[in-house]
Design a protein around this motif. Structure first.
Motif, PDB file in Angstrom:
ATOM      1  N   SER A 285       0.388  -1.760   0.111  1.00 18.70           N
ATOM      2  CA  SER A 285       0.027   0.032  -0.172  1.00 18.70           C
ATOM      3  C   SER A 285       0.985   1.022   0.263  1.00 18.70           C
ATOM      4  O   SER A 285       1.609   1.750   0.563  1.00 18.70           O
ATOM      5  N   GLY A 286       0.344   2.155  -1.181  1.00 14.14           N
ATOM      6  CA  GLY A 286       1.765   3.373  -0.650  1.00 14.14           C
ATOM      7  C   GLY A 286       1.252   4.221  -1.526  1.00 14.14           C
ATOM      8  O   GLY A 286       0.049   3.733  -2.670  1.00 14.14           O
ATOM      9  N   PHE A 287       2.166   5.156  -2.416  1.00 11.26           N
ATOM     10  CA  PHE A 287       1.741   6.490  -3.634  1.00 11.26           C
ATOM     11  C   PHE A 287       1.713   6.086  -4.383  1.00 11.26           C
ATOM     12  O   PHE A 287       3.106   4.682  -4.960  1.00 11.26           O
ATOM     13  N   SER A 288       1.278   5.765  -6.452  1.00 10.84           N
ATOM     14  CA  SER A 288       1.991   4.677  -7.013  1.00 10.84           C
ATOM     15  C   SER A 288       2.858   6.229  -7.856  1.00 10.84           C
ATOM     16  O   SER A 288       3.440   6.657  -7.004  1.00 10.84           O
ATOM     17  N   ILE A 289       3.686   5.523  -8.587  1.00 12.20           N
ATOM     18  CA  ILE A 289       4.421   5.747  -9.656  1.00 12.20           C
ATOM     19  C   ILE A 289       4.252   7.531  -9.871  1.00 12.20           C
ATOM     20  O   ILE A 289       5.575   8.119  -9.720  1.00 12.20           O
ATOM     21  N   GLU A 290       2.693   7.145 -10.669  1.00  8.43           N
ATOM     22  CA  GLU A 290       2.403   9.110 -10.935  1.00  8.43           C
ATOM     23  C   GLU A 290       3.028  10.250 -10.330  1.00  8.43           C
ATOM     24  O   GLU A 290       3.572  10.749 -10.119  1.00  8.43           O
ATOM     25  N   GLU A 291       2.480   9.513  -8.614  1.00  8.15           N
ATOM     26  CA  GLU A 291       2.764  10.765  -7.834  1.00  8.15           C
ATOM     27  C   GLU A 291       4.064  10.380  -7.557  1.00  8.15           C
ATOM     28  O   GLU A 291       3.841  11.611  -6.735  1.00  8.15           O
ATOM     29  N   LEU A 292       4.931  10.033  -7.136  1.00  8.33           N
ATOM     30  CA  LEU A 292       6.037   9.818  -7.052  1.00  8.33           C
ATOM     31  C   LEU A 292       6.810  10.571  -8.220  1.00  8.33           C
ATOM     32  O   LEU A 292       7.013  11.439  -8.172  1.00  8.33           O
ATOM     33  N   ARG A 293       6.183  10.249  -9.135  1.00 11.67           N
ATOM     34  CA  ARG A 293       7.391  11.480 -10.164  1.00 11.67           C
ATOM     35  C   ARG A 293       6.615  12.652 -10.230  1.00 11.67           C
ATOM     36  O   ARG A 293       7.323  13.834 -10.949  1.00 11.67           O
ATOM     37  N   GLN A 294       4.957  13.144  -9.946  1.00 12.79           N
ATOM     38  CA  GLN A 294       5.186  14.371 -10.065  1.00 12.79           C
ATOM     39  C   GLN A 294       5.311  14.689  -8.548  1.00 12.79           C
ATOM     40  O   GLN A 294       5.641  16.114  -8.844  1.00 12.79           O
TER      41      GLN A 294
END
Length: 346
Positions: A285-294
């Motif tokens: 469970s955690g942030f998405s890769i897209e959120e990390l990239r943002q």
């Protein structure tokens, strides 16, 4: 920089898959020419970004974690070399410096058991040794006016990144950390769980923001410590943003940036914050890769962004057919940072 194993033009050629009609990063990235002093070349070359690999997981072992992070550098550079050189991002902006030579230290830890008190002490001593080497190299890169992009290792290496940057800048720096954990544990000997608390205690870290802390894996003692020094250490939890929806992701980016961007700051990323990415503390469970990239794009586009560190990914813990994917992910994060950082107004 005697503890550095330089990445050569031949090394680059070996990991670059040439294809007719295409230009890959590996054909354009710079390396230190044979016989040239690395520190001098860093100063004079045209590249703005300097790639440094840290192929160790000693700090992770010292923190009761699963080893494997030592394999991230080789996996990442193989992927980065095969990114397309085009109008969006150019390989010529990057100097591939090389990797920290930790072969002797990795041999020493092979048979150490973190459950043994004496062995745990030896692990911490080796982490301290690596701290000095990392901070020395980062100091030289920053002093030369370049931006380090550090790949691999455990989050113990945040200490060396922060110390080296602070010494080069001549003052304490700030840090923002995309992480499920605070890595602000007690000063019990160096490991991957207290890089930031040691940097804070020793005066190299001024302000620290943890983005996306997991509430289930943060001790009461750490929360109590942070509450006492909330003028300098703050956090937002993943649960409050993506589970309970009490907070907004973009708004929290703004609040975190307002906290750290008042001075030079490091961008720290722990890949164990992303679900199903093989790491020492893998999560579901955690942030998405897209959120990390943002996140990286947002924090990279400020003049005070001093470095990027991507750590804890462990390709060797992946299923064999998927072990290249962590390298590919790191490649996305590196180019996201460079693209946003290049957009800064002079």
């Amino acid at each position: 920089m005697e503890k550095l194993i330089l990445f050569t033009i031949n090394d680059l050629a070996k990991v670059t898959n040439h294809r007719s009609g295409e230009i890959k990063f590996g054909e354009k990235m710079l390396t230190v020419p044979k016989g040239i002093d690395p520190a001098q070349f860093i100063k004079t070359c045209e590249a703005k970004y300097v790639l440094l690999g840290i192929p160790e997981d000693i700090g992770v072992r010292a923190n009761y974690g699963r080893p494997g992070a030592a394999s991230a550098w080789q996996c990442a550079i193989s992927s980065i070399a095969n990114i397309q050189h085009n109008r969006f991002c150019k390989g010529s902006q990057i100097l591939v410096l090389g990797r920290l030579n930790v072969s002797e230290e990795m041999k020493e830890v092979k048979d150490l058991d973190f459950n043994d008190i004496d062995d745990r002490s030896k692990l911490s001593q080796l982490v301290e040794k690596i701290d000095k080497d990392v901070s020395h190299i980062i100091f030289n890169i920053i002093k030369a006016g370049k931006t380090p992009i550090v790949i691999g290792g455990g989050h113990n290496n945040s200490y060396g990144n922060i110390k080296g940057t602070a010494l080069a800048k001549g003052k304490p720096i700030n840090a923002v950390n995309f992480d499920a954990h605070s890595d602000f544990r007690i000063l019990e000997g160096r490991h991957s769980g207290n890089g930031f608390s040691y940097a804070y205690e020793e005066g190299f870290l001024k302000k620290y923001f943890i983005f996306g802390l997991h509430e289930n894996y943060t001790s009461k003692s750490v929360l109590d410590i942070i509450k006492k020094i909330e003028d300098r250490v703050r956090y937002t939890t993943y649960d409050s943003i993506n589970i309970r929806r009490e907070k907004n992701f973009n708004q929290e980016l703004i609040l975190a940036s307002q906290f750290v961007q008042t001075d030079f700051y490091g961008i720290e990323v722990d890949l164990d914050a992303i679900p199903n990415v093989a790491s020492s503390a893998m999560t579901l469970s955690g942030f998405s890769i897209e959120e990390l990239r943002q996140f990286i794009t947002y924090f990279g586009k400020h003049k005070n962004a001093a470095y990027l560190h991507i750590c804890e990914g462990a390709p060797e813990l992946c299923y064999e057919k998927n072990n290249h994917l962590i390298g590919k992910l790191i490649g996305y994060l590196v180019t996201d940072f460079i693209k946003s950082n290049n957009s800064i107004e002079p």
